[in-house]
Design a protein around this motif. Sequence first.
Motif, short mmCIF file in Angstrom:
data_model
loop_
_atom_site.label_atom_id
_atom_site.label_comp_id
_atom_site.label_asym_id
_atom_site.label_seq_id
_atom_site.Cartn_x
_atom_site.Cartn_y
_atom_site.Cartn_z
N LYS A 414 34.86 40.65 49.07
CA LYS A 414 34.90 41.38 47.80
C LYS A 414 34.52 40.45 46.65
O LYS A 414 33.77 40.83 45.74
N ASP A 415 35.07 39.23 46.66
CA ASP A 415 34.74 38.27 45.60
C ASP A 415 33.26 37.94 45.60
O ASP A 415 32.62 37.88 44.55
N LEU A 416 32.69 37.72 46.79
CA LEU A 416 31.27 37.37 46.90
C LEU A 416 30.39 38.51 46.41
O LEU A 416 29.40 38.29 45.71
N GLU A 417 30.76 39.75 46.77
CA GLU A 417 29.96 40.90 46.36
C GLU A 417 30.01 41.09 44.85
O GLU A 417 29.00 41.39 44.21
N GLU A 418 31.21 40.92 44.27
CA GLU A 418 31.33 41.07 42.81
C GLU A 418 30.57 39.98 42.07
O GLU A 418 29.90 40.24 41.07
N ALA A 419 30.67 38.74 42.59
CA ALA A 419 29.95 37.63 41.95
C ALA A 419 28.44 37.83 42.05
O ALA A 419 27.70 37.55 41.09
N GLU A 420 27.98 38.35 43.19
CA GLU A 420 26.55 38.56 43.37
C GLU A 420 26.04 39.70 42.50
O GLU A 420 24.96 39.61 41.91
N SER A 421 26.84 40.75 42.38
CA SER A 421 26.42 41.89 41.56
C SER A 421 26.36 41.55 40.08
O SER A 421 25.51 42.05 39.35
N LYS A 422 27.25 40.67 39.67
CA LYS A 422 27.27 40.27 38.25
C LYS A 422 26.32 39.11 37.98
O LYS A 422 26.04 38.80 36.82
N GLY A 423 25.89 38.43 39.04
CA GLY A 423 24.95 37.33 38.89
C GLY A 423 25.47 36.19 38.05
O GLY A 423 24.72 35.54 37.34
N ARG A 424 26.79 35.93 38.11
CA ARG A 424 27.38 34.95 37.21
C ARG A 424 27.57 33.58 37.84
O ARG A 424 27.99 32.65 37.17
N LEU A 425 27.28 33.44 39.16
CA LEU A 425 27.50 32.18 39.83
C LEU A 425 26.19 31.62 40.37
O LEU A 425 25.41 32.35 41.00
N LEU A 510 49.51 27.60 40.05
CA LEU A 510 48.09 27.61 40.40
C LEU A 510 47.34 28.54 39.45
O LEU A 510 47.76 29.67 39.22
N LYS A 511 46.24 28.05 38.90
CA LYS A 511 45.39 28.86 38.03
C LYS A 511 43.98 28.80 38.61
O LYS A 511 43.28 27.80 38.48
N GLY A 512 43.59 29.88 39.31
CA GLY A 512 42.26 29.93 39.91
C GLY A 512 41.28 30.67 39.02
O GLY A 512 41.65 31.34 38.06
N GLY A 513 40.01 30.56 39.37
CA GLY A 513 38.98 31.24 38.62
C GLY A 513 38.96 32.73 38.93
O GLY A 513 39.35 33.17 40.02
N LYS A 514 38.48 33.53 37.97
CA LYS A 514 38.42 34.98 38.15
C LYS A 514 37.50 35.35 39.30
O LYS A 514 37.69 36.38 39.94
N GLU A 515 36.48 34.50 39.54
CA GLU A 515 35.51 34.83 40.58
C GLU A 515 36.12 34.85 41.98
O GLU A 515 35.56 35.40 42.91
#
Length: 802
Positions: A414-425, A510-515
């Motif tokens: 899910k994280d990978l799909e959201e990051a890919e769809s938003k193109g932010r990484l 722990l503070k992780g990234g939103k991605e």
Amino acid sequence: MLCRAALSPSFRSPGRYLLFSPQYITAVSQPYLPVDKLVLRNESIRCWSNIPFITMPLSRTHGKSFAHRSELKHAKRIVVKLGSAVVTRGDECGLALGRLASIVEQVSMLQNQGREMMIVTSGAVAFGKQRLRHEILLSQSVRQALHSGQNQLKDMAIPVLEARACAAAGQSGLMALYEAMFTQYSICAAQILVTNLDFHDEQKRRNLNGTLHELLRMNIVPIINTNDAVVPPPEPNSDLQGVNVISVKDNDSLAARLAVEMKTDLLIVLSDVEGLFDSPPGSDDAKLIDIFYPGDQQSVTFGTKSRVGMGGMEAKVKAALWALQGGTSVVIANGTHPKISGHVITDIVEGKKVGTFFSEVKPAGPTVEQQGEMARAGGRSLAALQPEQRAEIIYHLADLLTDQREEILLANKKDLEEAESKGRLALPLMKRLSLSTSKLNSLAIGLRQIAASSQESVGRVIRRTRIAKDLELEQVTVPIGVLLVIFESRPDCLPQVSALAIASGNGLLLKGGKEAAHSNQILHHLTQEALSIHGVKDAVQLVNTREEVEDLCHLDKLIDLIIPRGSSQLVRDIQKAAKGIPVMGHSEGICHVYVDTEASVEKVTRIVRDSKCEYPAACNALETLLIHRDSLRTPLFDQIIDMLRVEQVKIHAGPKFASYLTFSPSEVKSLRTEYGDLECCIEVVDSVQEAIDHIHKYGSSHTDVIITENEKTAEFFLQHVDSACVFWNASTRFSDGYRFGLGAEVGISTSRIHARGPVGIEGLLTTKWLLKGENHVVSDFSEHGSMKFLHETLPPPQRNTN
């Protein structure tokens, strides 16, 4: 400017200011506030706790208040209320000019950003008191001189000055001061004086609204104050007047009333206290309330009123809640503290954790302050467990990583799909974000290594000394306390860091990234499941609230050590933002490989390729390649260049290297560059000593390597390079906790503290001293005492390994 051009000479001249009374209004202003939107209907009462408040008219359209601090940066229309304690000096006679100038500067900055700023100010009484005292002293001195016939002045009593007279004498000077200060920023200001009656009379109320809208349209800052020269004394318990308004009896209620009337986005109330506390400010247990919700009045103990002013914190809370109900966000903060007053307003608008923020949206989970307290208590319980119990938790977590791999990989997908769809990484960050079965298996292996090595970590005696007969001193290892680990992209960091914290008995935030939100959530859930087998679930907390990293760095009473894991920019930002909390990490990973004249061609190409190309985004990747001058124009040099070309590495030439070439690559802009990609710098040195000097000057004390077959040269390099990791004939990529056999790492430290390089369990421990005596006192060891110091070194006790 528009504001100056809009005012005709008849209304504005040098040295004068505008006085807009509610009675004065032109027809131009009428369209800005239609009459039908001013008629108050649908009167009803809603109760929050034990304080009744009048609900707002249904016709109100400007929406709800902001739910989170981070949204305050979107505030367009802002009211700043300056309390008497903010505007006046400590002697209550005269104005705090430096503080006032700073406030004007901040308001001007926001106004020039395109926001619509309004100021509700106190200070006329204090300014007038100063002027009247001066006039009375001058008058008395003249009369005394005439009466006595001599110039010698005796002590003269100053009569008690009536507040309304002081307000009348001080109002003009106060406004003139504001006018002069705002002029420095090319901003025009206008004065409005009101009383409670101006809100009851419908025509006056419409006039006031129209005047304010017209001023804001012309980019003018309205400065509003109660007309204290004529206002009657406040009536007790007069807040509810039978209409949908709050009674204007002080500047707190005035600010709230105007904020709602003008459909303001944000009301900033500045006082001489930081905000709301759960007990009287200044008491030992007083804690600042970061976010205050309607209905929380029972959690606040109101102290006394400020040294000046009519309100007090209870009045501020009441006014703030009324404004909040009307759709305006509110922050109560300290406007007098010398270290923060110069940027308190802009900090609030930027969403920083300043003062107390009023919100109608209560989060489902605990606040980060509560999480810090939970981690502290949970960490202490964790440290009290037996070593084998902590190891059992880590073993169980390792099993869960493999047993629940399908759920973990599904969340990661899910994280990978959201990051890919938003193109932010970028691609390297996508690689860090990605989890796989092999990664989870490696994680489990590393965790089991941590569990096995954790048996003798906490409570280990590292020094014993017999101070005197029957007086023994021990130095033992203990947890640091509560760790805050901030990481980007890499969800595999969560179980690694958690295992190290568990093994060392530390509480963990722990503070992780939103991605990586979905991945972090499932991994944290599994971590708490493992902790639950021994009842220490709260020891590891995942911060899910909308806290900014900078705000977390200010929690010095809850956090003992910050460990950032991510980009060099992230680390630098945290090191800059940390207030009173140590930061362990490295801001840059500028790693060097020095190729000596006696280096093996095969070793050079393998080691350089691995150091630069295996994972170029890693902090332990090669960034600068140092080559001995005698190796230029040799087969060794040619093979290095050919290998880098095949691997598509972009080369930048150092100044000396560029001087040897007719056609050179682009000359490097800085020798202190961390590329983090398939790029590197090549520079030429004349000796191993020059290579060492270059590393010390341009490196970041992370990881540096020599490639040579000469053992003497290698030993010289290893001894003299002052970095956290120094290697001989090995890739820089070995600088890693897992590869060092630590099981994992919380990060790589380049600081000059107890832990350097990859930090495992040992780096998360500190020590304390235990002294065991038999009725010993220091006076027995004096010159004529009965006891003498022995200071004998004793062997550490053998731990039971069964």
